[in-house]
Scaffold this active site. Structure first.
Site, PDB file in Angstrom:
ATOM      1  N   ASP A 123      -3.499  -5.902   3.307  1.00  8.81           N
ATOM      2  CA  ASP A 123      -2.863  -4.797   2.605  1.00  8.81           C
ATOM      3  C   ASP A 123      -2.382  -3.768   3.628  1.00  8.81           C
ATOM      4  O   ASP A 123      -3.104  -3.439   4.570  1.00  8.81           O
ATOM      5  CB  ASP A 123      -3.857  -4.149   1.635  1.00  8.81           C
ATOM      6  CG  ASP A 123      -3.169  -3.201   0.663  1.00  8.81           C
ATOM      7  OD1 ASP A 123      -2.009  -3.468   0.295  1.00  8.81           O
ATOM      8  OD2 ASP A 123      -3.788  -2.211   0.258  1.00  8.81           O
ATOM      9  N   GLU A 196      -2.896   1.249  -7.523  1.00  8.48           N
ATOM     10  CA  GLU A 196      -1.880   1.419  -6.498  1.00  8.48           C
ATOM     11  C   GLU A 196      -0.739   0.449  -6.794  1.00  8.48           C
ATOM     12  O   GLU A 196      -0.936  -0.771  -6.847  1.00  8.48           O
ATOM     13  CB  GLU A 196      -2.438   1.169  -5.094  1.00  8.48           C
ATOM     14  CG  GLU A 196      -3.375   2.267  -4.617  1.00  8.48           C
ATOM     15  CD  GLU A 196      -3.734   2.170  -3.159  1.00  8.48           C
ATOM     16  OE1 GLU A 196      -4.329   3.124  -2.642  1.00  8.48           O
ATOM     17  OE2 GLU A 196      -3.414   1.137  -2.521  1.00  8.48           O
ATOM     18  N   GLU A 198       2.186  -1.695  -5.860  1.00  7.19           N
ATOM     19  CA  GLU A 198       2.644  -2.347  -4.632  1.00  7.19           C
ATOM     20  C   GLU A 198       3.519  -3.561  -4.959  1.00  7.19           C
ATOM     21  O   GLU A 198       3.576  -4.013  -6.110  1.00  7.19           O
ATOM     22  CB  GLU A 198       1.450  -2.799  -3.778  1.00  7.19           C
ATOM     23  CG  GLU A 198       0.493  -1.686  -3.398  1.00  7.19           C
ATOM     24  CD  GLU A 198      -0.489  -2.098  -2.314  1.00  7.19           C
ATOM     25  OE1 GLU A 198      -0.190  -3.059  -1.568  1.00  7.19           O
ATOM     26  OE2 GLU A 198      -1.548  -1.461  -2.215  1.00  7.19           O
ATOM     27  N   ASP A 228      -3.257  -2.785  -6.398  1.00  5.04           N
ATOM     28  CA  ASP A 228      -4.426  -2.728  -5.521  1.00  5.04           C
ATOM     29  C   ASP A 228      -5.413  -1.714  -6.108  1.00  5.04           C
ATOM     30  O   ASP A 228      -5.421  -0.539  -5.732  1.00  5.04           O
ATOM     31  CB  ASP A 228      -3.988  -2.325  -4.112  1.00  5.04           C
ATOM     32  CG  ASP A 228      -5.144  -2.190  -3.149  1.00  5.04           C
ATOM     33  OD1 ASP A 228      -6.173  -2.856  -3.376  1.00  5.04           O
ATOM     34  OD2 ASP A 228      -5.020  -1.426  -2.180  1.00  5.04           O
ATOM     35  N   ARG A 232     -11.761   5.414  -5.385  1.00  4.05           N
ATOM     36  CA  ARG A 232     -11.514   6.495  -4.437  1.00  4.05           C
ATOM     37  C   ARG A 232     -12.808   7.149  -3.941  1.00  4.05           C
ATOM     38  O   ARG A 232     -12.891   7.546  -2.771  1.00  4.05           O
ATOM     39  CB  ARG A 232     -10.622   7.556  -5.080  1.00  4.05           C
ATOM     40  CG  ARG A 232      -9.248   7.058  -5.522  1.00  4.05           C
ATOM     41  CD  ARG A 232      -8.433   6.513  -4.378  1.00  4.05           C
ATOM     42  NE  ARG A 232      -7.086   6.153  -4.814  1.00  4.05           N
ATOM     43  CZ  ARG A 232      -6.211   5.524  -4.062  1.00  4.05           C
ATOM     44  NH1 ARG A 232      -6.540   5.163  -2.832  1.00  4.05           N
ATOM     45  NH2 ARG A 232      -5.013   5.231  -4.523  1.00  4.05           N
ATOM     46  N   GLN A 235     -14.486   4.862  -1.525  1.00  9.45           N
ATOM     47  CA  GLN A 235     -13.701   4.854  -0.293  1.00  9.45           C
ATOM     48  C   GLN A 235     -13.950   6.111   0.539  1.00  9.45           C
ATOM     49  O   GLN A 235     -14.046   6.044   1.778  1.00  9.45           O
ATOM     50  CB  GLN A 235     -12.211   4.741  -0.622  1.00  9.45           C
ATOM     51  CG  GLN A 235     -11.313   4.618   0.597  1.00  9.45           C
ATOM     52  CD  GLN A 235      -9.859   4.381   0.217  1.00  9.45           C
ATOM     53  OE1 GLN A 235      -9.528   4.256  -0.960  1.00  9.45           O
ATOM     54  NE2 GLN A 235      -8.996   4.304   1.199  1.00  9.45           N
ATOM     55  N   LYS A 248     -11.943  -1.401  -2.017  1.00 13.52           N
ATOM     56  CA  LYS A 248     -10.743  -2.187  -2.287  1.00 13.52           C
ATOM     57  C   LYS A 248     -11.064  -3.629  -2.688  1.00 13.52           C
ATOM     58  O   LYS A 248     -10.153  -4.443  -2.822  1.00 13.52           O
ATOM     59  CB  LYS A 248      -9.866  -2.210  -1.034  1.00 13.52           C
ATOM     60  CG  LYS A 248      -9.383  -0.855  -0.574  1.00 13.52           C
ATOM     61  CD  LYS A 248      -8.244  -0.351  -1.436  1.00 13.52           C
ATOM     62  CE  LYS A 248      -7.567   0.845  -0.803  1.00 13.52           C
ATOM     63  NZ  LYS A 248      -6.340   1.222  -1.514  1.00 13.52           N
ATOM     64  N   THR A 252      -7.501  -7.251  -7.098  1.00 15.16           N
ATOM     65  CA  THR A 252      -6.103  -7.063  -6.728  1.00 15.16           C
ATOM     66  C   THR A 252      -5.291  -7.898  -7.702  1.00 15.16           C
ATOM     67  O   THR A 252      -5.319  -9.127  -7.635  1.00 15.16           O
ATOM     68  CB  THR A 252      -5.839  -7.522  -5.279  1.00 15.16           C
ATOM     69  OG1 THR A 252      -6.723  -6.830  -4.389  1.00 15.16           O
ATOM     70  CG2 THR A 252      -4.399  -7.276  -4.887  1.00 15.16           C
ATOM     71  N   GLU A 358      -2.322  10.639  -5.949  1.00 12.50           N
ATOM     72  CA  GLU A 358      -1.199  11.508  -5.613  1.00 12.50           C
ATOM     73  C   GLU A 358      -0.714  12.299  -6.819  1.00 12.50           C
ATOM     74  O   GLU A 358      -0.467  13.505  -6.728  1.00 12.50           O
ATOM     75  CB  GLU A 358      -0.035  10.674  -5.085  1.00 12.50           C
ATOM     76  CG  GLU A 358      -0.257   9.981  -3.779  1.00 12.50           C
ATOM     77  CD  GLU A 358       0.913   9.070  -3.460  1.00 12.50           C
ATOM     78  OE1 GLU A 358       1.914   9.569  -2.917  1.00 12.50           O
ATOM     79  OE2 GLU A 358       0.833   7.879  -3.780  1.00 12.50           O
TER      80      GLU A 358
END
Length: 418
Positions: A123, A196, A198, A228, A232, A235, A248, A252, A358
């Site tokens: 990734d 996420e 992607e 993904d 958080r 992480q 992670k 996926t 975000e």
């Protein structure tokens, strides 16, 4: 390029993801006692490639490759075979060909399976907008981008075992969490579960030694949507100093249809102007990105879908070909079936971001949902769906949907030592 017409009427609609221009590859299970098999999406149907090859309608000049439930054997044949199959399919399904409805299966009657056997999964972190936004949250605007970011495609080696096909439920993970006001970590379910958005590049040819960007581009078989899933809070505690690990590894998700590089060829576009020159080995010989519109939908349990983001793959700073080229610089061998995640795809505006981290500024500004309610991070019962399509003159080359539903974390009684 304009719409290419087919005798499969549903493929001629401007509303389909799967016109003759597309011809994406997947693996379907008809549920009739037969093994899952390779197929090609055309309109709202699937062409049964196993049957077509067995009856001689498709001939690649060698041993059968579509009698197995994955595309790895075909990918291994190389670009000449890839071009040959596409040419035969265009001739077989084009408007002037003899209709062969006996080789079609309605998409509504099947379950889609994993399209490939994933060899390895890497990734990346290739959107400047995403990297900057996340950096601002944790380090401030002046130090948002790491010093190496504008020179190198940053990535980490993930878990191939985490990759699942669209429609697979995703269970909220347990892990070590530590809030800023806590002296020591605790073991608990993730509270800041995220998505996420992607694009995943599928490597269709092996490498033995370093390859150029141009060679890397030719090695890519096609692309899938990719979510993904990211924990958080897990992480935040674990990522120093070696980067993501368990945060992670939950899942996926990828879309079941592989949109080939050939189908995306009319939509090529260039990466953005560089803020500082790349080293020569990473410089591109031509346009290596694609103009692909991308959308994220969030549907709460029993509610209606809210589109929480619209963005485009063309905003990325590094292309998949550059990422693959860089991956080989150490002598690392790439294998047929390797999967490369692009990294979160975020645009320049608040409505074009690719992750809740975000969108909500780390949970401080929740996203409003249609019908009421809001989200800072994902809640149990939420279904996340990614959509993507490149748009031509009166048609689109789409990926179908990539979705997954968040299930509650396992009960503490099922967790050793919890």
């Amino acid at each position: 390029m304009t719409l290419m017409t087919s005798w499969v009427e549903s493929a001629n609609s401007a509303d389909t993801d799967f016109p003759l221009n597309n011809l994406p590859y997947g693996v379907f299970d008809a549920g009739n006692g037969t093994m899952p098999r390779c197929g090609v999406a055309i309109g709202n149907h699937i062409l049964d490639l196993c049957k077509a090859e067995g009856d001689g309608l498709i001939d690649l000049g060698g041993a059968p490759v579509f009698d197995v439930p994955y595309w790895n054997d075909f990918m291994d044949l190389g670009p000449e075979a890839w071009d040959s199959l596409r040419g035969q399919l265009l001739a077989l399904l084009g408007v002037g060909a003899t209709p062969r409805p006996e080789y079609l299966v309605p998409q509504a009657d099947v379950v889609m399976r994993m399209p490939i056997q994933v060899a390895e999964y890497t990734d990346f972190y290739a959107s400047k907008n995403h990297a900057f936004n996340v950096g601002v949250l944790f380090r401030g605007a002046e130090n948002a981008l790491p010093p190496n970011w504008l020179s190198i495609p940053i990535g980490y080696n993930g878990r191939a075992s985490s990759v699942v096909v669209s429609g697979t439920d995703v269970r909220r993970p347990w892990g070590q969490l530590k809030a800023p006001d806590e002296a020591l970590p605790r073991f608990a379910p993730c509270q800041r579960f995220d998505l996420e958005l992607e694009l995943g590049a599928i490597v269709g040819q092996p490498s033995d030694g370093m390859v150029s960007v141009a060679e890397a581009d030719r090695m890519i078989f096609g692309y899938v949507l990719l979510n993904d899933w990211s924990a958080r809070d897990i992480q935040a505690w674990e990522y120093q100093p070696l980067g993501p690990f368990q945060a992670k590894a939950t899942a996926t998700s990828i879309s079941p249809w592989i949109v080939t590089r050939a189908a995306l060829e009319p939509f090529r576009t260039a990466t953005p102007e560089r803020e500082r020159p790349l080293l020569p080995y990473l410089q591109e010989p031509g346009p290596m990105l694609y103009d692909i519109d991308l959308t994220i939908g969030l549907t709460p349990e029993g509610g209606e879908e809210t589109v929480i983001s619209r963005t485009n793959y063309a905003t990325m700073y590094y292309s998949a070909a550059q990422q693959l080229c860089h991956h080989t610089t150490s002598g690392c061998a790439m294998r047929v079936g390797d999967l490369l995640g692009s990294g979160t795809i975020s645009g320049p505006t608040p409505d074009s971001l690719g992750a809740l981290l975000e969108m909500t500024r780390g949970g401080q500004e929740p996203v409003s949902l249609t019908g009421g309610g809001s989200r800072s991070f994902l809640e149990d019962g939420d279904t996340l769906t990614l959509y993507g399509a490149a748009r031509g003159d009166g048609y689109r080359v789409g990926f179908g949907a990539c979705s997954g539903k968040v299930l509650p974390a396992l009960d503490a009684s099922q967790i050793p030592g919890a």
